[in-house]
Scaffold this motif. Structure first.
Motif, PDB file in Angstrom:
ATOM      1  N   THR A 126      27.873  64.434  70.774  1.00 40.85           N
ATOM      2  CA  THR A 126      27.178  65.685  70.455  1.00 40.85           C
ATOM      3  C   THR A 126      26.928  66.500  71.714  1.00 40.85           C
ATOM      4  O   THR A 126      27.132  67.720  71.743  1.00 40.85           O
ATOM      5  CB  THR A 126      25.850  65.378  69.752  1.00 40.85           C
ATOM      6  N   GLN A 127      26.500  65.829  72.781  1.00 38.66           N
ATOM      7  CA  GLN A 127      26.235  66.530  74.042  1.00 38.66           C
ATOM      8  C   GLN A 127      27.510  67.126  74.624  1.00 38.66           C
ATOM      9  O   GLN A 127      27.499  68.248  75.160  1.00 38.66           O
ATOM     10  CB  GLN A 127      25.576  65.564  75.035  1.00 38.66           C
ATOM     11  N   ALA A 128      28.629  66.380  74.515  1.00 35.59           N
ATOM     12  CA  ALA A 128      29.903  66.893  75.041  1.00 35.59           C
ATOM     13  C   ALA A 128      30.372  68.105  74.251  1.00 35.59           C
ATOM     14  O   ALA A 128      30.872  69.088  74.822  1.00 35.59           O
ATOM     15  CB  ALA A 128      30.957  65.789  75.015  1.00 35.59           C
ATOM     16  N   LEU A 129      30.228  68.074  72.936  1.00 34.95           N
ATOM     17  CA  LEU A 129      30.620  69.217  72.115  1.00 34.95           C
ATOM     18  C   LEU A 129      29.712  70.417  72.382  1.00 34.95           C
ATOM     19  O   LEU A 129      30.169  71.565  72.388  1.00 34.95           O
ATOM     20  CB  LEU A 129      30.571  68.842  70.637  1.00 34.95           C
ATOM     21  N   ASP A 130      28.432  70.154  72.608  1.00 31.75           N
ATOM     22  CA  ASP A 130      27.505  71.231  72.970  1.00 31.75           C
ATOM     23  C   ASP A 130      27.950  71.898  74.272  1.00 31.75           C
ATOM     24  O   ASP A 130      27.935  73.128  74.389  1.00 31.75           O
ATOM     25  CB  ASP A 130      26.096  70.658  73.113  1.00 31.75           C
ATOM     26  N   ALA A 131      28.364  71.075  75.247  1.00 34.81           N
ATOM     27  CA  ALA A 131      28.845  71.634  76.516  1.00 34.81           C
ATOM     28  C   ALA A 131      30.096  72.477  76.298  1.00 34.81           C
ATOM     29  O   ALA A 131      30.253  73.548  76.899  1.00 34.81           O
ATOM     30  CB  ALA A 131      29.127  70.500  77.505  1.00 34.81           C
ATOM     31  N   LEU A 132      31.009  72.006  75.433  1.00 36.70           N
ATOM     32  CA  LEU A 132      32.203  72.794  75.123  1.00 36.70           C
ATOM     33  C   LEU A 132      31.824  74.126  74.483  1.00 36.70           C
ATOM     34  O   LEU A 132      32.370  75.178  74.838  1.00 36.70           O
ATOM     35  CB  LEU A 132      33.111  72.021  74.171  1.00 36.70           C
ATOM     36  N   ALA A 133      30.885  74.087  73.555  1.00 33.15           N
ATOM     37  CA  ALA A 133      30.476  75.316  72.870  1.00 33.15           C
ATOM     38  C   ALA A 133      29.882  76.318  73.851  1.00 33.15           C
ATOM     39  O   ALA A 133      30.135  77.524  73.757  1.00 33.15           O
ATOM     40  CB  ALA A 133      29.469  74.988  71.768  1.00 33.15           C
ATOM     41  N   ARG A 134      29.095  75.828  74.810  1.00 32.13           N
ATOM     42  CA  ARG A 134      28.416  76.728  75.741  1.00 32.13           C
ATOM     43  C   ARG A 134      29.348  77.287  76.804  1.00 32.13           C
ATOM     44  O   ARG A 134      29.042  78.315  77.411  1.00 32.13           O
ATOM     45  CB  ARG A 134      27.233  76.006  76.392  1.00 32.13           C
ATOM     46  N   THR A 135      30.478  76.628  77.057  1.00 35.34           N
ATOM     47  CA  THR A 135      31.389  77.080  78.120  1.00 35.34           C
ATOM     48  C   THR A 135      32.640  77.756  77.574  1.00 35.34           C
ATOM     49  O   THR A 135      33.488  78.187  78.353  1.00 35.34           O
ATOM     50  CB  THR A 135      31.806  75.894  79.007  1.00 35.34           C
ATOM     51  N   HIS A 190      33.113  74.627  67.818  1.00 33.42           N
ATOM     52  CA  HIS A 190      32.587  73.512  68.617  1.00 33.42           C
ATOM     53  C   HIS A 190      31.120  73.262  68.268  1.00 33.42           C
ATOM     54  O   HIS A 190      30.683  72.107  68.148  1.00 33.42           O
ATOM     55  CB  HIS A 190      32.703  73.825  70.107  1.00 33.42           C
ATOM     56  N   ALA A 191      30.350  74.335  68.141  1.00 36.32           N
ATOM     57  CA  ALA A 191      28.926  74.206  67.841  1.00 36.32           C
ATOM     58  C   ALA A 191      28.724  73.562  66.473  1.00 36.32           C
ATOM     59  O   ALA A 191      27.864  72.681  66.310  1.00 36.32           O
ATOM     60  CB  ALA A 191      28.252  75.576  67.894  1.00 36.32           C
ATOM     61  N   TRP A 192      29.510  73.993  65.489  1.00 32.39           N
ATOM     62  CA  TRP A 192      29.398  73.405  64.155  1.00 32.39           C
ATOM     63  C   TRP A 192      29.668  71.913  64.206  1.00 32.39           C
ATOM     64  O   TRP A 192      28.931  71.116  63.620  1.00 32.39           O
ATOM     65  CB  TRP A 192      30.380  74.088  63.201  1.00 32.39           C
ATOM     66  N   GLN A 193      30.717  71.513  64.940  1.00 33.83           N
ATOM     67  CA  GLN A 193      31.054  70.097  65.030  1.00 33.83           C
ATOM     68  C   GLN A 193      29.964  69.320  65.758  1.00 33.83           C
ATOM     69  O   GLN A 193      29.659  68.169  65.405  1.00 33.83           O
ATOM     70  CB  GLN A 193      32.393  69.923  65.743  1.00 33.83           C
ATOM     71  N   ALA A 194      29.357  69.928  66.775  1.00 35.02           N
ATOM     72  CA  ALA A 194      28.256  69.278  67.487  1.00 35.02           C
ATOM     73  C   ALA A 194      27.116  68.961  66.526  1.00 35.02           C
ATOM     74  O   ALA A 194      26.525  67.868  66.577  1.00 35.02           O
ATOM     75  CB  ALA A 194      27.769  70.159  68.632  1.00 35.02           C
ATOM     76  N   VAL A 195      26.800  69.898  65.663  1.00 31.13           N
ATOM     77  CA  VAL A 195      25.722  69.675  64.698  1.00 31.13           C
ATOM     78  C   VAL A 195      26.095  68.544  63.739  1.00 31.13           C
ATOM     79  O   VAL A 195      25.261  67.678  63.427  1.00 31.13           O
ATOM     80  CB  VAL A 195      25.405  70.968  63.932  1.00 31.13           C
ATOM     81  N   GLU A 196      27.335  68.542  63.258  1.00 28.14           N
ATOM     82  CA  GLU A 196      27.747  67.501  62.323  1.00 28.14           C
ATOM     83  C   GLU A 196      27.647  66.112  62.947  1.00 28.14           C
ATOM     84  O   GLU A 196      27.159  65.165  62.317  1.00 28.14           O
ATOM     85  CB  GLU A 196      29.179  67.765  61.847  1.00 28.14           C
ATOM     86  N   GLU A 197      28.106  65.975  64.187  1.00 24.71           N
ATOM     87  CA  GLU A 197      28.028  64.668  64.839  1.00 24.71           C
ATOM     88  C   GLU A 197      26.579  64.312  65.146  1.00 24.71           C
ATOM     89  O   GLU A 197      26.179  63.145  65.066  1.00 24.71           O
ATOM     90  CB  GLU A 197      28.868  64.651  66.121  1.00 24.71           C
ATOM     91  N   GLY A 198      25.776  65.321  65.499  1.00 17.78           N
ATOM     92  CA  GLY A 198      24.364  65.067  65.789  1.00 17.78           C
ATOM     93  C   GLY A 198      23.577  64.683  64.561  1.00 17.78           C
ATOM     94  O   GLY A 198      22.651  63.860  64.626  1.00 17.78           O
ATOM     95  N   ILE A 199      23.928  65.260  63.410  1.00 13.89           N
ATOM     96  CA  ILE A 199      23.286  64.867  62.155  1.00 13.89           C
ATOM     97  C   ILE A 199      23.601  63.409  61.831  1.00 13.89           C
ATOM     98  O   ILE A 199      22.760  62.674  61.297  1.00 13.89           O
ATOM     99  CB  ILE A 199      23.740  65.813  61.019  1.00 13.89           C
ATOM    100  N   ALA A 200      24.813  62.969  62.179  1.00 15.25           N
ATOM    101  CA  ALA A 200      25.174  61.568  61.951  1.00 15.25           C
ATOM    102  C   ALA A 200      24.244  60.630  62.706  1.00 15.25           C
ATOM    103  O   ALA A 200      23.940  59.527  62.235  1.00 15.25           O
ATOM    104  CB  ALA A 200      26.628  61.330  62.364  1.00 15.25           C
ATOM    105  N   VAL A 201      23.785  61.045  63.883  1.00 17.32           N
ATOM    106  CA  VAL A 201      22.822  60.243  64.652  1.00 17.32           C
ATOM    107  C   VAL A 201      21.538  60.074  63.845  1.00 17.32           C
ATOM    108  O   VAL A 201      20.996  58.967  63.723  1.00 17.32           O
ATOM    109  CB  VAL A 201      22.523  60.910  66.008  1.00 17.32           C
ATOM    110  N   LEU A 202      21.029  61.162  63.294  1.00 18.73           N
ATOM    111  CA  LEU A 202      19.800  61.107  62.509  1.00 18.73           C
ATOM    112  C   LEU A 202      19.995  60.311  61.221  1.00 18.73           C
ATOM    113  O   LEU A 202      19.100  59.574  60.791  1.00 18.73           O
ATOM    114  CB  LEU A 202      19.329  62.523  62.190  1.00 18.73           C
ATOM    115  N   HIS A 203      21.176  60.464  60.629  1.00 19.86           N
ATOM    116  CA  HIS A 203      21.475  59.752  59.387  1.00 19.86           C
ATOM    117  C   HIS A 203      21.497  58.240  59.620  1.00 19.86           C
ATOM    118  O   HIS A 203      21.137  57.452  58.720  1.00 19.86           O
ATOM    119  CB  HIS A 203      22.811  60.235  58.841  1.00 19.86           C
ATOM    120  N   LEU A 259      20.533  70.446  68.504  1.00 20.54           N
ATOM    121  CA  LEU A 259      21.137  70.705  67.201  1.00 20.54           C
ATOM    122  C   LEU A 259      20.740  72.075  66.667  1.00 20.54           C
ATOM    123  O   LEU A 259      21.577  72.813  66.134  1.00 20.54           O
ATOM    124  CB  LEU A 259      20.734  69.619  66.206  1.00 20.54           C
ATOM    125  N   LEU A 260      19.479  72.416  66.805  1.00 21.94           N
ATOM    126  CA  LEU A 260      19.026  73.714  66.294  1.00 21.94           C
ATOM    127  C   LEU A 260      19.659  74.867  67.072  1.00 21.94           C
ATOM    128  O   LEU A 260      19.919  75.929  66.518  1.00 21.94           O
ATOM    129  CB  LEU A 260      17.501  73.789  66.355  1.00 21.94           C
TER     130      LEU A 260
END
Length: 376
Positions: free
Chosen positions: A262-271, A281-294, A320-321
């Motif tokens: 999730t952190q790596a995808l967040d970095a991709l989205a921001r750069t 990239h941001a959408w995928q970061a959220v999906e993978e991050g939700i999996a952590v919570l799940h 995620l937000l």
């Protein structure tokens, strides 16, 4: 047999000229029972200009010996084996990429096999369209022994890609994320080696599920991408694999790796400057991050608390937000975070109800007074 040591190749020793058409890179860990079947599926290919590079990732069984036996039994085959300490599949794939000498490279897992005619079909399409990345289909064999199913069903816009359309990697990511069909299987990717080396992209060491980050990073740079609906690969789901953690401790480790993804995808989205690609990239970061919570719902209480402390210290919910670009996605994050918020509230309540050490506080205050004004 003497094995090249991991890390001994300088950059100048990486092959710059194509010595063969295709390099098949096989990372292997304790794969003695399957590595022979895997390599045989490559040797059976009608396309002959292939090298097989096996990276034994510190196996504790007879994996390396099985490969050596195959080398001796097939003296005309181009098979090499290198051994490294157990550093994980990411490092093994990077190691194999440094040793590869093919015009194209393909990573396959030691438990799986190539379909008959796969390499020839991939080569013909990639060369005809001068592709940087060719994506292909695969058969999925599940644990229950059911009939295999296609991993990438041919539907909608996929037909156009399969029929010979050439697009960019960002186009592919944006399209597939929007259709909720994005796949990250690295063994379905046929990649031109010189282009890949020029991008500088490598697998992230020490992280499982690195296929997700790799696929977004590599395709995000590609300008000539194609897709084949023809299945070229047989994937065999394995009990106890990384995608099927079997106990609470393994699930906690998986969740921690997904946090890094999730952190790596967040970095991709921001750069990323390409707006639609950054959003994907941001959408995928959220999906993978939700999996952590799940994952929290299937953890033992102690492991769940450990995960929530990591979520808190790592700023996981704010991340995620920040990447949830639609109200619906933000609502999904908040719903999945309900257990975490309940834990935070419980922690705050326990802290508030914790008795104050009154006697100790009075004693400390008296010491301060005495030090400032002197004792009576």
């Amino acid at each position: 047999m003497t094995y090249p040591a991991h890390g001994t190749l300088a950059r100048s020793e990486i092959a710059t000229q194509d010595a063969v058409a295709v390099s098949i890179i096989i990372p292997a860990f304790n794969a003695a029972d399957s590595i022979g079947r895997c390599i045989d599926s490559v040797l059976r290919q009608s396309f002959g200009d292939v090298e097989i590079v096996v990276i034994d990732d510190g196996s504790m069984d007879d994996t390396a010996r099985r490969v050596v036996d195959l080398i001796q039994a097939n003296p005309s085959a181009n098979i090499r084996v290198a051994r490294q300490s157990n550093l994980g599949v990411s490092v093994a794939r990077n190691h194999g990429l440094r040793l590869a000498r093919g015009r194209y490279i393909m990573f396959i897992d030691a438990d799986d096999v190539l379909a008959d005619g796969a390499i020839g079909a991939l080569w013909q399409r990639a060369e005809a369209d001068q592709l940087e990345v060719l994506l292909a289909n695969a058969w999925w064999h599940d644990l229950a022994g059911n009939l295999p199913r296609l991993m990438l069903p041919d539907a909608g816009d996929w037909t156009a890609w399969s029929a010979g359309r050439i697009g960019t990697g960002p186009d592919w990511i944006v399209q597939q994320v929007a259709a909720r069909r994005m796949k990250h299987y690295v063994w379905c990717q046929f990649v031109r080696r010189d282009w890949l080396l020029a991008t500088g992209e490598r697998f992230v060491p020490g992280i499982t599920h690195q296929d997700i980050v790799w696929t977004h990073a590599v395709l995000g740079r590609a300008r000539r991408v194609g897709y084949m609906v023809q299945p070229v690969y047989h994937y065999h789901q394995r009990p106890g694999s990384l995608s099927q953690p079997s106990d609470s401790g393994a699930r906690l480790r998986t969740a921690r790796h997904y946090m890094r993804v999730t952190q790596a995808l967040d970095a991709l989205a921001r750069t990323t400057r390409h707006g639609p690609l950054a959003a994907a990239h941001a959408w995928q970061a959220v999906e993978e991050g939700i999996a952590v919570l799940h994952a929290a719902r299937r953890l033992a209480p102690a492991d769940r608390e450990a995960l929530f402390r990591l979520v808190q210290s790592g700023g996981h919910i704010p991340l995620l937000l920040r990447n949830a670009l639609t109200p619906g996605h933000r609502i999904r994050v908040l719903k999945r975070a309900a257990r975490y918020f309940a834990w935070r509230a419980g922690e705050a309540l326990r802290q508030w109800l914790r008795p104050t050490p009154v006697v100790a506080a009075h004693r400390n205050a008296a010491q301060v007074i005495n030090s400032q004004f002197g004792a009576d």
